[in-house]
Design a protein around this motif. Sequence first.
Motif, PDB file in Angstrom:
ATOM      1  N   GLU A 106       0.841  -1.206   0.000  1.00  0.00           N
ATOM      2  CA  GLU A 106       0.000   0.000   0.000  1.00  0.00           C
ATOM      3  C   GLU A 106       0.881   1.262   0.000  1.00  0.00           C
ATOM      4  O   GLU A 106       0.624   2.212  -0.732  1.00  0.00           O
ATOM      5  CB  GLU A 106      -0.912  -0.027   1.238  1.00  0.00           C
ATOM      6  CG  GLU A 106      -1.881   1.123   1.345  1.00  0.00           C
ATOM      7  CD  GLU A 106      -3.070   1.018   0.395  1.00  0.00           C
ATOM      8  OE1 GLU A 106      -3.254  -0.032  -0.245  1.00  0.00           O
ATOM      9  OE2 GLU A 106      -3.815   2.025   0.290  1.00  0.00           O
ATOM     10  N   LEU A 107       1.929   1.221   0.818  1.00  0.00           N
ATOM     11  CA  LEU A 107       2.770   2.417   0.964  1.00  0.00           C
ATOM     12  C   LEU A 107       3.714   2.622  -0.215  1.00  0.00           C
ATOM     13  O   LEU A 107       4.031   3.752  -0.584  1.00  0.00           O
ATOM     14  CB  LEU A 107       3.604   2.321   2.253  1.00  0.00           C
ATOM     15  CG  LEU A 107       2.810   2.387   3.559  1.00  0.00           C
ATOM     16  CD1 LEU A 107       3.704   2.048   4.755  1.00  0.00           C
ATOM     17  CD2 LEU A 107       2.198   3.775   3.749  1.00  0.00           C
ATOM     18  N   ARG A 108       4.155   1.513  -0.815  1.00  0.00           N
ATOM     19  CA  ARG A 108       5.220   1.632  -1.813  1.00  0.00           C
ATOM     20  C   ARG A 108       4.718   1.562  -3.245  1.00  0.00           C
ATOM     21  O   ARG A 108       5.336   2.121  -4.149  1.00  0.00           O
ATOM     22  CB  ARG A 108       6.251   0.520  -1.616  1.00  0.00           C
ATOM     23  CG  ARG A 108       6.972   0.614  -0.285  1.00  0.00           C
ATOM     24  CD  ARG A 108       7.545  -0.727   0.123  1.00  0.00           C
ATOM     25  NE  ARG A 108       8.572  -1.160  -0.781  1.00  0.00           N
ATOM     26  CZ  ARG A 108       9.876  -1.003  -0.556  1.00  0.00           C
ATOM     27  NH1 ARG A 108      10.283  -0.446   0.546  1.00  0.00           N
ATOM     28  NH2 ARG A 108      10.753  -1.413  -1.430  1.00  0.00           N
ATOM     29  N   LEU A 109       3.602   0.845  -3.479  1.00  0.00           N
ATOM     30  CA  LEU A 109       3.186   0.621  -4.867  1.00  0.00           C
ATOM     31  C   LEU A 109       2.064   1.548  -5.324  1.00  0.00           C
ATOM     32  O   LEU A 109       1.808   1.687  -6.506  1.00  0.00           O
ATOM     33  CB  LEU A 109       2.750  -0.848  -5.074  1.00  0.00           C
ATOM     34  CG  LEU A 109       3.823  -1.902  -4.791  1.00  0.00           C
ATOM     35  CD1 LEU A 109       3.312  -3.307  -5.102  1.00  0.00           C
ATOM     36  CD2 LEU A 109       5.087  -1.638  -5.627  1.00  0.00           C
ATOM     37  N   ARG A 110       1.382   2.168  -4.371  1.00  0.00           N
ATOM     38  CA  ARG A 110       0.268   3.039  -4.766  1.00  0.00           C
ATOM     39  C   ARG A 110       0.741   4.479  -4.922  1.00  0.00           C
ATOM     40  O   ARG A 110       1.633   4.906  -4.194  1.00  0.00           O
ATOM     41  CB  ARG A 110      -0.794   3.044  -3.667  1.00  0.00           C
ATOM     42  CG  ARG A 110      -1.776   1.920  -3.772  1.00  0.00           C
ATOM     43  CD  ARG A 110      -2.812   2.070  -2.686  1.00  0.00           C
ATOM     44  NE  ARG A 110      -3.822   1.062  -2.805  1.00  0.00           N
ATOM     45  CZ  ARG A 110      -5.004   1.252  -3.403  1.00  0.00           C
ATOM     46  NH1 ARG A 110      -5.316   2.421  -3.905  1.00  0.00           N
ATOM     47  NH2 ARG A 110      -5.871   0.276  -3.476  1.00  0.00           N
ATOM     48  N   PRO A 111       0.070   5.231  -5.816  1.00  0.00           N
ATOM     49  CA  PRO A 111       0.357   6.664  -5.867  1.00  0.00           C
ATOM     50  C   PRO A 111       0.025   7.270  -4.495  1.00  0.00           C
ATOM     51  O   PRO A 111      -0.928   6.831  -3.837  1.00  0.00           O
ATOM     52  CB  PRO A 111      -0.607   7.197  -6.927  1.00  0.00           C
ATOM     53  CG  PRO A 111      -1.171   6.006  -7.612  1.00  0.00           C
ATOM     54  CD  PRO A 111      -0.968   4.813  -6.746  1.00  0.00           C
ATOM     55  N   GLU A 112       0.832   8.230  -4.080  1.00  0.00           N
ATOM     56  CA  GLU A 112       0.718   8.763  -2.721  1.00  0.00           C
ATOM     57  C   GLU A 112      -0.713   9.203  -2.368  1.00  0.00           C
ATOM     58  O   GLU A 112      -1.200   8.939  -1.270  1.00  0.00           O
ATOM     59  CB  GLU A 112       1.681   9.939  -2.561  1.00  0.00           C
ATOM     60  CG  GLU A 112       2.143  10.098  -1.133  1.00  0.00           C
ATOM     61  CD  GLU A 112       3.184  11.200  -0.999  1.00  0.00           C
ATOM     62  OE1 GLU A 112       3.961  11.409  -1.949  1.00  0.00           O
ATOM     63  OE2 GLU A 112       3.184  11.855   0.061  1.00  0.00           O
ATOM     64  N   GLU A 113      -1.406   9.828  -3.334  1.00  0.00           N
ATOM     65  CA  GLU A 113      -2.748  10.359  -3.021  1.00  0.00           C
ATOM     66  C   GLU A 113      -3.786   9.243  -2.872  1.00  0.00           C
ATOM     67  O   GLU A 113      -4.898   9.473  -2.406  1.00  0.00           O
ATOM     68  CB  GLU A 113      -3.179  11.409  -4.064  1.00  0.00           C
ATOM     69  CG  GLU A 113      -3.472  10.895  -5.459  1.00  0.00           C
ATOM     70  CD  GLU A 113      -2.206  10.619  -6.302  1.00  0.00           C
ATOM     71  OE1 GLU A 113      -1.081  10.737  -5.793  1.00  0.00           O
ATOM     72  OE2 GLU A 113      -2.380  10.267  -7.492  1.00  0.00           O
ATOM     73  N   ILE A 119      -3.080   6.304  -1.213  1.00  0.00           N
ATOM     74  CA  ILE A 119      -2.781   5.464  -0.043  1.00  0.00           C
ATOM     75  C   ILE A 119      -3.891   5.648   0.982  1.00  0.00           C
ATOM     76  O   ILE A 119      -4.261   6.777   1.321  1.00  0.00           O
ATOM     77  CB  ILE A 119      -1.416   5.861   0.576  1.00  0.00           C
ATOM     78  CG1 ILE A 119      -0.295   5.518  -0.399  1.00  0.00           C
ATOM     79  CG2 ILE A 119      -1.197   5.157   1.917  1.00  0.00           C
ATOM     80  CD1 ILE A 119       1.074   6.010   0.032  1.00  0.00           C
ATOM     81  N   HIS A 120      -4.426   4.521   1.460  1.00  0.00           N
ATOM     82  CA  HIS A 120      -5.511   4.583   2.441  1.00  0.00           C
ATOM     83  C   HIS A 120      -4.919   4.224   3.805  1.00  0.00           C
ATOM     84  O   HIS A 120      -4.757   3.051   4.147  1.00  0.00           O
ATOM     85  CB  HIS A 120      -6.608   3.597   2.029  1.00  0.00           C
ATOM     86  CG  HIS A 120      -7.852   3.717   2.854  1.00  0.00           C
ATOM     87  ND1 HIS A 120      -8.523   4.907   3.042  1.00  0.00           N
ATOM     88  CD2 HIS A 120      -8.545   2.794   3.558  1.00  0.00           C
ATOM     89  CE1 HIS A 120      -9.576   4.705   3.821  1.00  0.00           C
ATOM     90  NE2 HIS A 120      -9.602   3.433   4.159  1.00  0.00           N
ATOM     91  N   GLN A 121      -4.592   5.261   4.564  1.00  0.00           N
ATOM     92  CA  GLN A 121      -3.854   5.057   5.818  1.00  0.00           C
ATOM     93  C   GLN A 121      -4.603   4.166   6.820  1.00  0.00           C
ATOM     94  O   GLN A 121      -3.973   3.330   7.480  1.00  0.00           O
ATOM     95  CB  GLN A 121      -3.498   6.423   6.446  1.00  0.00           C
ATOM     96  CG  GLN A 121      -2.498   6.335   7.590  1.00  0.00           C
ATOM     97  CD  GLN A 121      -1.153   5.709   7.191  1.00  0.00           C
ATOM     98  OE1 GLN A 121      -0.616   5.995   6.124  1.00  0.00           O
ATOM     99  NE2 GLN A 121      -0.631   4.824   8.041  1.00  0.00           N
ATOM    100  N   PRO A 122      -5.946   4.290   6.962  1.00  0.00           N
ATOM    101  CA  PRO A 122      -6.628   3.388   7.902  1.00  0.00           C
ATOM    102  C   PRO A 122      -6.409   1.919   7.582  1.00  0.00           C
ATOM    103  O   PRO A 122      -6.335   1.078   8.467  1.00  0.00           O
ATOM    104  CB  PRO A 122      -8.114   3.770   7.750  1.00  0.00           C
ATOM    105  CG  PRO A 122      -8.085   5.173   7.279  1.00  0.00           C
ATOM    106  CD  PRO A 122      -6.859   5.285   6.399  1.00  0.00           C
TER     107      PRO A 122
END
Length: 198
Positions: free
Chosen positions: A109-116, A118-121
């Motif tokens: 989630e943190l490394r492969l997704r575009p930053e905007e 990323i679903h932190q929950p």
Amino acid sequence: MKLLFSPASPFVAKVRMAARHIGVSLDYVQVDAANQQDELLEANPLGKIPCLVLDSGRGIYDSKVIMREIDRKSGGKLFPTNGEALLDAELLESLADGLSDCAVAGQYELRLRPEEKIHQPWVDRQWSKVSRGLDHLNNNCPSLSGELYAGHFALAGLLGYLDLRYEGKWQGARENLVKWQSDFAKKFADYDELKPQV
Ligand SMILES: N[C@@H](CCC(=O)N[C@@H](CS)C(=O)NCC(=O)O)C(=O)O
């Protein structure tokens, strides 16, 4: 037999350590699981590593099935025969692998997704599982006084992966588990060489 692998994976580390420990010789072919190379997809439709490719060309996955396959080739050194001890070893492997799944999912989630996107929950939810599992293991540390079995290698793979991708985040007050990792490294001299790394 060859193992399609990538060096950062906790599941790969588990299999490599176990194979070394029981004297099963494997050829290693490094693949990029993120890019789903043909060689990997032909052997494992899931496109995941580790994948063991038998001399017949048959692909064996996932890592638990690979552990059973190399266990059979070694004459049964990776799992205890006794009922309760066998269940302990299988459950430890399952828990450590499950925590590795969560830790890897959080990293994807943190490394492969575009930053905007990323679903932190969701990242936090994965980490809460890792955290709860580590607390459980810290309070119920597996014994290192006898033989090393599949579960020990799975836990060592998990902790090595956490060191690599969640540096400094897992130890906290989990002193038993920190000691467990260092005792494991004394008992299994090739840990430094085979633990997850880039
Ligand atoms: N349950 C599997 C998990 C394997 C796994 O998730 N491997 C990751 C690398 S650590 C992978 O290949 N990811 C690529 C993908 O999911 O497409 C096992 O135990 O072998």
